[in-house]
Scaffold this motif. Structure first.
Motif, mmCIF file in Angstrom:
data_model
loop_
_atom_site.group_PDB
_atom_site.id
_atom_site.type_symbol
_atom_site.label_atom_id
_atom_site.label_comp_id
_atom_site.label_asym_id
_atom_site.label_seq_id
_atom_site.Cartn_x
_atom_site.Cartn_y
_atom_site.Cartn_z
ATOM 1 N N ALA A 1 0.838 -1.208 0.000
ATOM 2 C CA ALA A 1 0.000 0.000 0.000
ATOM 3 C C ALA A 1 0.868 1.252 0.000
ATOM 4 N N LYS A 2 1.974 1.203 0.703
ATOM 5 C CA LYS A 2 2.868 2.363 0.779
ATOM 6 C C LYS A 2 3.496 2.652 -0.589
ATOM 7 N N LYS A 3 3.929 1.605 -1.288
ATOM 8 C CA LYS A 3 4.515 1.796 -2.619
ATOM 9 C C LYS A 3 3.463 2.260 -3.613
ATOM 10 N N TYR A 4 2.261 1.724 -3.508
ATOM 11 C CA TYR A 4 1.175 2.124 -4.405
ATOM 12 C C TYR A 4 0.824 3.596 -4.178
ATOM 13 N N ALA A 5 0.749 4.012 -2.930
ATOM 14 C CA ALA A 5 0.445 5.414 -2.615
ATOM 15 C C ALA A 5 1.532 6.334 -3.158
ATOM 16 N N ALA A 6 2.777 5.914 -3.040
ATOM 17 C CA ALA A 6 3.889 6.717 -3.561
ATOM 18 C C ALA A 6 3.797 6.828 -5.080
ATOM 19 N N LEU A 7 3.411 5.748 -5.724
ATOM 20 C CA LEU A 7 3.255 5.760 -7.179
ATOM 21 C C LEU A 7 2.122 6.701 -7.595
ATOM 22 N N MET A 8 1.014 6.657 -6.882
ATOM 23 C CA MET A 8 -0.112 7.537 -7.199
ATOM 24 C C MET A 8 0.284 9.006 -6.997
ATOM 25 N N ASP A 9 1.031 9.279 -5.948
ATOM 26 C CA ASP A 9 1.531 10.648 -5.724
ATOM 27 C C ASP A 9 2.433 11.088 -6.871
ATOM 28 N N ALA A 10 3.268 10.180 -7.351
ATOM 29 C CA ALA A 10 4.169 10.506 -8.458
ATOM 30 C C ALA A 10 3.372 10.850 -9.715
ATOM 31 N N TYR A 11 2.327 10.067 -10.009
ATOM 32 C CA TYR A 11 1.475 10.381 -11.156
ATOM 33 C C TYR A 11 0.877 11.777 -11.000
ATOM 34 N N GLN A 12 0.368 12.081 -9.815
ATOM 35 C CA GLN A 12 -0.233 13.394 -9.568
ATOM 36 C C GLN A 12 0.806 14.498 -9.788
ATOM 37 N N ASN A 13 2.001 14.321 -9.240
ATOM 38 C CA ASN A 13 3.049 15.338 -9.366
ATOM 39 C C ASN A 13 3.443 15.575 -10.816
ATOM 40 N N VAL A 14 3.541 14.512 -11.575
ATOM 41 C CA VAL A 14 3.956 14.633 -12.973
ATOM 42 C C VAL A 14 2.859 15.253 -13.827
ATOM 43 N N PHE A 15 1.664 14.687 -13.784
ATOM 44 C CA PHE A 15 0.625 15.085 -14.733
ATOM 45 C C PHE A 15 -0.201 16.286 -14.290
ATOM 46 N N LYS A 16 -0.089 16.720 -13.060
ATOM 47 C CA LYS A 16 -0.817 17.914 -12.621
ATOM 48 C C LYS A 16 0.028 19.175 -12.755
ATOM 49 N N SER A 17 1.280 19.029 -13.175
ATOM 50 C CA SER A 17 2.120 20.202 -13.437
ATOM 51 C C SER A 17 1.701 20.786 -14.788
ATOM 52 N N PRO A 18 2.040 22.046 -15.052
ATOM 53 C CA PRO A 18 1.681 22.626 -16.364
ATOM 54 C C PRO A 18 2.241 21.817 -17.539
#
Length: 88
Positions: free
Chosen positions: A8-25
Motif C-alpha cells: 500500500a505504501k509503494k502504491y500510494a507513492a506511485l499515485m503521488d508521483a502520477y499526480q506530481n507529474v501530470f498535474k504540473s503545467p
C-alpha cells in the motif's frame, strides 16, 4: 518467477508521483497530447481490425492515467464540446 505484490505504501507513492507529474503545467500539456495522439476521443475503427486493437491498447494506457488522476471523462467531453462551439 512470481511478481511481488505492491504494498500500500509503494502504491500510494506511485499515485503521488502520477499526480506530481501530470498535474504540473508541462504534465497537463503532455497528457493532452497523449489523449489526442492515442485516440481517447476518436473512433478507433478505420477498417483494419489489427490496427484497431493496437490503438485500443494505446487508449487503455491513457485511460489508466486518467483514472489514477481521477479525471472525469464527462468533463473532458463537455470541454471539447464548448471549445468546438467557439471554433464554429
Amino acid at each position: 518467477m512470481a511478481k511481488k505484490p505492491v504494498t500500500a505504501k509503494k502504491y500510494a507513492a506511485l499515485m503521488d508521483a502520477y499526480q506530481n507529474v501530470f498535474k504540473s503545467p508541462d504534465g497537463e500539456l503532455v497528457l493532452k497530447d497523449l489523449m489526442t495522439v492515442h485516440g481517447i476521443l476518436t473512433n478507433m475503427y478505420n477498417g483494419d481490425v489489427n490496427n484497431m486493437l493496437i490503438k485500443e491498447g494505446e487508449r487503455n494506457v491513457i485511460l489508466r492515467i486518467l483514472s489514477i488522476l481521477k479525471i472525469d471523462m464527462n468533463a473532458i467531453y463537455e470541454r471539447i464540446d464548448r471549445e468546438s462551439e467557439v471554433m464554429d
